[in-house]
Design a protein around this motif. Structure first.
Motif, PDB file in Angstrom:
ATOM      1  N   ALA A  13       0.830  -1.207   0.000  1.00  0.00           N
ATOM      2  CA  ALA A  13       0.000   0.000   0.000  1.00  0.00           C
ATOM      3  C   ALA A  13       0.861   1.253   0.000  1.00  0.00           C
ATOM      4  N   LEU A  14       1.906   1.259   0.814  1.00  0.00           N
ATOM      5  CA  LEU A  14       2.779   2.427   0.865  1.00  0.00           C
ATOM      6  C   LEU A  14       3.533   2.608  -0.449  1.00  0.00           C
ATOM      7  N   ALA A  15       3.901   1.498  -1.078  1.00  0.00           N
ATOM      8  CA  ALA A  15       4.568   1.588  -2.381  1.00  0.00           C
ATOM      9  C   ALA A  15       3.637   2.194  -3.420  1.00  0.00           C
ATOM     10  N   ALA A  16       2.355   1.809  -3.375  1.00  0.00           N
ATOM     11  CA  ALA A  16       1.391   2.373  -4.319  1.00  0.00           C
ATOM     12  C   ALA A  16       1.257   3.878  -4.134  1.00  0.00           C
ATOM     13  N   LEU A  17       1.234   4.326  -2.873  1.00  0.00           N
ATOM     14  CA  LEU A  17       1.145   5.761  -2.611  1.00  0.00           C
ATOM     15  C   LEU A  17       2.380   6.478  -3.124  1.00  0.00           C
ATOM     16  N   ALA A  18       3.551   5.890  -2.912  1.00  0.00           N
ATOM     17  CA  ALA A  18       4.792   6.521  -3.352  1.00  0.00           C
ATOM     18  C   ALA A  18       4.915   6.543  -4.872  1.00  0.00           C
ATOM     19  N   LEU A  19       4.519   5.460  -5.522  1.00  0.00           N
ATOM     20  CA  LEU A  19       4.742   5.345  -6.966  1.00  0.00           C
ATOM     21  C   LEU A  19       3.671   6.067  -7.783  1.00  0.00           C
ATOM     22  N   THR A  20       2.422   6.026  -7.339  1.00  0.00           N
ATOM     23  CA  THR A  20       1.350   6.685  -8.080  1.00  0.00           C
ATOM     24  C   THR A  20       1.138   8.115  -7.600  1.00  0.00           C
ATOM     25  N   ASN A  21       1.232   8.333  -6.291  1.00  0.00           N
ATOM     26  CA  ASN A  21       1.198   9.679  -5.708  1.00  0.00           C
ATOM     27  C   ASN A  21      -0.085  10.419  -6.082  1.00  0.00           C
ATOM     28  N   TYR A  22      -1.218   9.732  -5.922  1.00  0.00           N
ATOM     29  CA  TYR A  22      -2.521  10.322  -6.225  1.00  0.00           C
ATOM     30  C   TYR A  22      -3.387  10.221  -4.984  1.00  0.00           C
ATOM     31  N   GLY A  23      -3.757  11.353  -4.428  1.00  0.00           N
ATOM     32  CA  GLY A  23      -4.571  11.366  -3.234  1.00  0.00           C
ATOM     33  C   GLY A  23      -4.571  12.742  -2.607  1.00  0.00           C
ATOM     34  N   HIS A  24      -5.114  12.818  -1.409  1.00  0.00           N
ATOM     35  CA  HIS A  24      -5.190  14.101  -0.716  1.00  0.00           C
ATOM     36  C   HIS A  24      -5.053  13.862   0.771  1.00  0.00           C
ATOM     37  N   PHE A  25      -4.864  14.943   1.531  1.00  0.00           N
ATOM     38  CA  PHE A  25      -4.639  14.784   2.969  1.00  0.00           C
ATOM     39  C   PHE A  25      -5.026  16.050   3.715  1.00  0.00           C
ATOM     40  N   THR A  26      -5.042  15.936   5.031  1.00  0.00           N
ATOM     41  CA  THR A  26      -5.120  17.095   5.908  1.00  0.00           C
ATOM     42  C   THR A  26      -4.268  16.793   7.129  1.00  0.00           C
ATOM     43  N   THR A  27      -3.818  17.849   7.792  1.00  0.00           N
ATOM     44  CA  THR A  27      -2.943  17.708   8.952  1.00  0.00           C
ATOM     45  C   THR A  27      -3.595  18.371  10.152  1.00  0.00           C
ATOM     46  N   LEU A  28      -3.709  17.622  11.241  1.00  0.00           N
ATOM     47  CA  LEU A  28      -4.359  18.104  12.456  1.00  0.00           C
ATOM     48  C   LEU A  28      -3.332  18.335  13.554  1.00  0.00           C
ATOM     49  N   LEU A  29      -3.493  19.417  14.290  1.00  0.00           N
ATOM     50  CA  LEU A  29      -2.775  19.593  15.550  1.00  0.00           C
ATOM     51  C   LEU A  29      -3.731  19.190  16.662  1.00  0.00           C
ATOM     52  N   VAL A  30      -3.443  18.066  17.309  1.00  0.00           N
ATOM     53  CA  VAL A  30      -4.302  17.537  18.368  1.00  0.00           C
ATOM     54  C   VAL A  30      -3.695  17.916  19.719  1.00  0.00           C
ATOM     55  N   GLU A  31      -4.482  18.605  20.534  1.00  0.00           N
ATOM     56  CA  GLU A  31      -4.040  19.031  21.859  1.00  0.00           C
ATOM     57  C   GLU A  31      -5.059  18.549  22.889  1.00  0.00           C
ATOM     58  N   GLU A  32      -4.587  17.694  23.793  1.00  0.00           N
ATOM     59  CA  GLU A  32      -5.466  17.130  24.822  1.00  0.00           C
ATOM     60  C   GLU A  32      -6.695  16.471  24.198  1.00  0.00           C
ATOM     61  N   GLY A  33      -6.497  15.825  23.061  1.00  0.00           N
ATOM     62  CA  GLY A  33      -7.580  15.100  22.400  1.00  0.00           C
ATOM     63  C   GLY A  33      -8.558  15.967  21.635  1.00  0.00           C
ATOM     64  N   ARG A  34      -8.232  17.241  21.456  1.00  0.00           N
ATOM     65  CA  ARG A  34      -9.145  18.158  20.791  1.00  0.00           C
ATOM     66  C   ARG A  34      -8.426  18.869  19.646  1.00  0.00           C
ATOM     67  N   VAL A  35      -9.220  19.357  18.670  1.00  0.00           N
ATOM     68  CA  VAL A  35      -8.678  19.969  17.461  1.00  0.00           C
ATOM     69  C   VAL A  35      -9.444  21.257  17.171  1.00  0.00           C
ATOM     70  N   ARG A  36      -8.747  22.334  16.989  1.00  0.00           N
ATOM     71  CA  ARG A  36      -9.386  23.562  16.515  1.00  0.00           C
ATOM     72  C   ARG A  36      -9.668  23.426  15.020  1.00  0.00           C
ATOM     73  N   GLY A  37     -10.891  23.752  14.641  1.00  0.00           N
ATOM     74  CA  GLY A  37     -11.239  23.679  13.223  1.00  0.00           C
ATOM     75  C   GLY A  37     -11.437  22.274  12.711  1.00  0.00           C
ATOM     76  N   LEU A  38     -11.789  21.344  13.590  1.00  0.00           N
ATOM     77  CA  LEU A  38     -11.995  19.958  13.144  1.00  0.00           C
ATOM     78  C   LEU A  38     -13.048  19.893  12.048  1.00  0.00           C
TER      79      LEU A  38
END
Length: 257
Positions: A13-38
């Motif tokens: 699965a990781l090889a497929a992500l590296a070789l095809t590189n098609y997808g999207h993501f988001t990055t969360l800053l989790v503080e005490e189990g909570r997220v601003r703008g979740l």
């Protein structure tokens, strides 16, 4: 931690992500189990999944999987990546069954300090999508760093100020915050601060930077970082408006992941 749909991610699965590189993501800053703008993070994932894969994404499942990587106390940065390992160069037109990759790393405890940035003409493909295809942005970041800067700021062909590779830029002019408009990814931190302050977006050209009192970068991981240099222009590392923005962010309610 690297889990795919709640289980350790396999090499295929990781090889497929590296070789095809098609997808999207988001990055969360989790503080005490909570997220601003979740809510904004989840909206982004749902929208981008529909756009890239023509299918729906279950936000409750995303939260369940992300919680596995979230600490009960402390701070952690969690990245949620959506991709389909079955899609490759030959099968990219097939019906998609996106899967959810969750990775986690410690959040920086120390202030990362200001940034000095170099401008380069570049407009990302589908700028509204937080794509995993970071190659062009990283190439320009590498070039900026080898020129003695910390990062790169994208501009349009006509000189309009756009965004950084992994952050939005905000400007202080006449004592108020201005967010550059145009074709950019409006990050969650930018949206939260704009929602709290009602600050406008405007088309900003490189020449307009000469009239700005301060500049800063925002993203979910580091929140707000001063920009002390943009090409030959210099700005202060602190400003009352930036201090106010930092206080505004800290006062925002966080949602339970």
């Amino acid at each position: 931690m690297i889990e795919l749909d709640g289980r350790p991610a396999g090499e295929d699965a990781l090889a497929a992500l590296a070789l095809t590189n098609y997808g999207h993501f988001t990055t969360l800053l989790v503080e005490e189990g909570r997220v601003r703008g979740l809510d904004l993070h989840l909206q982004r994932l749902i929208r981008d999944c529909r756009l890239l894969f023509d299918t729906a994404l279950d936000p409750d499942r995303v939260r369940d999987l992300a919680r596995r990587a979230a600490p009960r106390s402390g701070r952690r940065i969690i990245r949620i990546t959506v991709f389909d390992p079955a899609l490759n160069l030959a099968t990219i037109d097939a019906d998609a069954r996106p899967r959810i990759l969750v990775t986690a790393r410690p959040a920086p405890e120390a202030d990362p300090g200001p940034l000095r940035v170099w401008t380069a003409v570049h407009r990302r493909d589908l700028p509204e999508v937080k794509s995993v295809a970071l190659g062009p942005a990283l190439r320009l970041r590498r070039r900026a760093r080898r020129e003695g800067y910390d990062d790169v700021l994208f501009t349009g062909a006509d000189g309009e100020v756009l965004e950084g590779g992994t952050w939005n830029i905000g400007l202080v002019r006449e004592g108020r915050v201005v967010w550059p408009g145009g074709d950019v990814l409006s990050g969650t931190t930018r949206q939260l601060l704009r929602r709290a302050g009602g600050d406008p977006t405007e088309l900003i050209g490189l020449s307009d930077l000469d009239d700005c009192e301060a500049a800063f970068a925002t993203n979910a991981a580091t929140v707000l970082r001063p920009l002390t240099r943009i090409d030959h222009r210099t700005y202060p590392a602190s400003h009352p408006v930036m201090a106010r923005l930092a206080d505004t962010y800290r006062a925002l309610p966080a949602q339970k992941l």
